[in-house]
Design an enzyme around this catalytic site. Structure first.
Site, mmCIF file in Angstrom:
data_model
loop_
_atom_site.group_PDB
_atom_site.id
_atom_site.type_symbol
_atom_site.label_atom_id
_atom_site.label_comp_id
_atom_site.label_asym_id
_atom_site.label_seq_id
_atom_site.Cartn_x
_atom_site.Cartn_y
_atom_site.Cartn_z
ATOM 1 N N THR A 56 0.851 -1.193 0.000
ATOM 2 C CA THR A 56 0.000 0.000 0.000
ATOM 3 C C THR A 56 0.887 1.243 0.000
ATOM 4 O O THR A 56 2.117 1.149 0.071
ATOM 5 C CB THR A 56 -0.919 0.009 1.233
ATOM 6 O OG1 THR A 56 -0.110 -0.137 2.419
ATOM 7 C CG2 THR A 56 -1.927 -1.133 1.168
ATOM 8 N N TYR A 57 0.259 2.423 -0.039
ATOM 9 C CA TYR A 57 1.000 3.689 -0.144
ATOM 10 C C TYR A 57 1.978 3.826 1.014
ATOM 11 O O TYR A 57 1.628 3.617 2.183
ATOM 12 C CB TYR A 57 0.025 4.853 -0.143
ATOM 13 C CG TYR A 57 0.643 6.169 -0.539
ATOM 14 C CD1 TYR A 57 1.348 6.296 -1.726
ATOM 15 C CD2 TYR A 57 0.521 7.289 0.275
ATOM 16 C CE1 TYR A 57 1.924 7.506 -2.094
ATOM 17 C CE2 TYR A 57 1.071 8.506 -0.090
ATOM 18 C CZ TYR A 57 1.774 8.597 -1.277
ATOM 19 O OH TYR A 57 2.342 9.795 -1.641
ATOM 20 N N MET A 58 3.239 4.170 0.662
ATOM 21 C CA MET A 58 4.309 4.124 1.662
ATOM 22 C C MET A 58 4.544 5.451 2.379
ATOM 23 O O MET A 58 5.424 5.527 3.238
ATOM 24 C CB MET A 58 5.618 3.639 1.027
ATOM 25 C CG MET A 58 6.199 4.512 -0.037
ATOM 26 S SD MET A 58 5.291 4.368 -1.564
ATOM 27 C CE MET A 58 5.849 5.843 -2.381
ATOM 28 N N ARG A 59 3.781 6.488 2.052
ATOM 29 C CA ARG A 59 3.907 7.763 2.779
ATOM 30 C C ARG A 59 2.672 7.941 3.656
ATOM 31 O O ARG A 59 1.654 8.461 3.221
ATOM 32 C CB ARG A 59 4.077 8.927 1.796
ATOM 33 C CG ARG A 59 5.405 8.878 1.060
ATOM 34 C CD ARG A 59 5.612 10.048 0.133
ATOM 35 N NE ARG A 59 6.928 9.994 -0.514
ATOM 36 C CZ ARG A 59 7.185 9.362 -1.642
ATOM 37 N NH1 ARG A 59 6.186 8.740 -2.281
ATOM 38 N NH2 ARG A 59 8.401 9.346 -2.147
#
Length: 598
Positions: A165-168
């Site tokens: 999933t989105y890493m930020r």
């Protein structure tokens, strides 16, 4: 709309500080840049170095006693005297303990209990960078680059799939669908007793919670099944993320823990042990290890004699320099910056020459940040002239204010007005009072006007110029190329003069001055056959180099006017874009000033 205003405010603040402070520092102390967050990160690094330099080691002692319990050694340490914390500042204090504990010890306290060890929560951006640095040896930039690839998608044979999933993100929550599928997978693979409870973690004041935690997009895509499609770095990071998310949903590890206190003449020696009874999440999470420390069954009614008692001298240690993991953790705890910016912040202070990032010492290869002289100079000048703005608390408060703007609790124009009212007087004062560094002297005299030659930094690096600029415009490169030497001989092919040149390989050869029109190279004959062969090889290499240079020259000549025009147009567009950005910032600043007057 409020979030847009928050972002615009952040951009204006960063540009005002970045453009204005950077230009000031460049003109005064030759520092390359300053920033709202990067300067605070530098401040942390510099302040830590000053703490280390000012640190004075202090002596202290410890005393350990070892007991034999039916063949099992129990290690204990002297902790208390008459139920008060025991301090041993010198050898004499340690000797007092030794003199008072020569006989048999009684058991003062024995406690047995079960201890649960919970798994860690799934990764967010900051913890991923910290743990990857500690466990995998990845720098934050490398971690985020690999994570970006895993997020964007990997070819897994028949299709391209995003594996994480989105890493930020700054949230530790997990989607209900993932929790459900992961629990089913845990039960099928390891058994029902390994299924744990879902824990979302506590939200902090500056948690945005826009995205869930970093996790695999599908629990069925195990690292082992994906390994064939991944590079070594991608596999390592994906495995770390996968098992961290899976472990967070598994049951805790359970230990039988024992603590014991041996006492004699009011001196208490503490010891402890533990035995793993249920591995829980440790069954799959190999990044944490469990070592049993067995002390055996202890009889409380029995007296025990120490097999040996050892005093040891110690000295207090200065605080450690920041590693990437420590610095990221510090920035996160202080509320400075955002998870997505940590990697860029750390890269910037190194790229600007403010800090080095390398091995701590010859015996310790762990990488740490250490400020350079330029970094210390930059920080000291910012402290002298912008202490009220470039500091930890102000930057953290500004982040909080930006969050309040996003939530509609604070007016963005008011926040900007307050900042401008404080910043511009400081800027004017610094322009007048900041001491300008004199240029670095070369130690030579200018051949044109007799002035001193100094080192200057230009667009293409360092060069030498006259200190009387702009009256005298003499300048030269830092390292001048060796000029060809005339030989007095004539070329047998075209009649031009032969000259001695130095090749790119450091060897010398004699060739025609009419190059590239004439490519004659003289073959120097030696008396010895070996020298003759060596010279011939060098001559061939030089001729090959001359041919290559000739081809490069022809290639340059063949470059079309259209290509040149395109490059010029592109350069003009980039210049125009920079000017527009600066103009936009100036207009925004003027708007804020006008609002302040109204």
């Amino acid at each position: 709309m409020q979030m847009v205003k928050s972002q615009e405010t952040r951009r204006i603040l960063d540009r005002i500080i970045g453009f204005r402070l950077s230009k000031l520092l460049q003109s005064k102390i030759r520092s390359k840049s300053a920033g709202r967050v990067q300067s605070v990160a530098l401040k942390l690094v510099v302040n830590r170095e000053k703490e280390i330099e000012a640190f004075i080691p202090e002596e202290y002692w410890s005393v350990k006693a070892f007991f034999d319990n039916n063949g099992v050694e129990i290690e204990t340490s002297a902790e208390r005297y008459k139920d008060k914390k025991l301090e041993m500042k010198n050898e004499a204090d340690a000797q007092k303990v030794l003199d008072a504990t020569t006989g048999a010890f009684d058991i003062k306290k024995l406690e047995k209990r079960k201890r649960n060890k919970q798994s860690k929560l799934p990764f967010i951006t900051s913890t991923l960078q910290q743990e990857a640095s500690t466990r995998l040896g990845f720098q934050s930039r490398r971690t985020m680059s690999v994570a970006q690839k895993l997020y964007e998608g990997v070819n897994i044979g028949t299709e391209t799939e995003g594996l994480i999933t989105y890493m930020r993100t700054d949230s530790t929550r997990l989607a209900d669908s993932f929790v459900e599928s992961a629990n089913e997978y845990i039960e099928e693979t390891h058994g029902k007793k390994y299924v744990g409870k879902y824990r979302a973690g506590k939200k902090t004041d500056n948690t945005q919670d826009a995205h869930e935690a970093i996790r695999p997009t599908s629990i069925t895509r195990t690292p082992e099944s994906m390994k064939v499609y991944l590079s070594p770095d991608e596999y390592k990071l994906y495995r770390f993320i996968y098992y961290r998310a899976l472990a967070s949903l598994m049951a805790p590890a359970v230990y039988d823990a024992v603590s014991v206190v041996f006492t004699q003449n009011d001196y208490d020696f503490n010891g402890s042990g533990q035995v793993l009874k249920f591995d829980g999440y440790l069954k799959i999470y190999s990044y944490e290890t469990s070592t049993d420390k067995i002390i055996g069954e202890i009889d409380e009614s029995k007296q025990y004699n120490a097999s040996k008692i050892e005093p040891t001298q110690h000295f207090t240690q200065p605080p450690p320099r920041y590693s990437e993991a420590r610095l990221i953790k510090e920035l996160e705890e202080l509320g400075i910056g955002r998870p997505s910016t940590y990697s860029m912040i750390l890269d910037t202070i190194v790229a600007r020459g403010y800090s080095t990032f390398g091995a701590q010492s010859e015996t310790n290869s762990s990488k740490v940040f250490k400020p350079t002289e330029q970094g210390v100079l930059t920080n000291d000048n910012l402290e002298d002239h912008f202490e009220s703005i470039i500091n930890v608390h102000y930057t953290a408060e500004m982040e909080e204010k930006l969050d309040q703007i996003a939530a509609g609790e604070t007016d963005n124009v008011k926040a900007l007005r307050e900042f401008v009212d404080e910043f511009y007087p400081l800027m004017e004062s610094a322009q007048e009072n900041m001491v300008k560094l004199p240029p670095e002297m070369v130690g030579e005299v200018c051949p044109d006007c007799g002035g001193d030659l100094v080192y200057r930094n230009g667009r293409y690096g360092k060069f030498i110029a006259c200190n009387n600029f702009p009256e005298c415009r003499y300048n030269r490169p830092l390292e001048e190329k060796e000029k060809p030497e005339p030989t007095g001989e004539m070329c047998p092919e075209c009649g031009s003069e032969l000259i001695k040149r130095k090749s790119r390989y450091g060897t010398y050869f004699t060739g025609c001055s009419g190059f590239p029109k004439c490519r004659y190279i003289k073959s120097e004959k030696k008396d010895a056959k070996k020298d003759d062969e060596t010279d011939l090889d060098a001559s061939k290499a030089d001729k090959k180099e001359a041919d290559k240079d000739s081809k490069d020259t022809k290639k340059v000549k063949k470059e079309s006017k259209t290509t040149k025009a395109t490059k010029i147009t592109k350069a003009k567009k980039e210049t125009k874009k920079v000017k527009e950005t600066k103009k936009e910032t100036e207009e925004l600043i003027e708007d804020v000033k006008e609002d302040a007057k109204d």
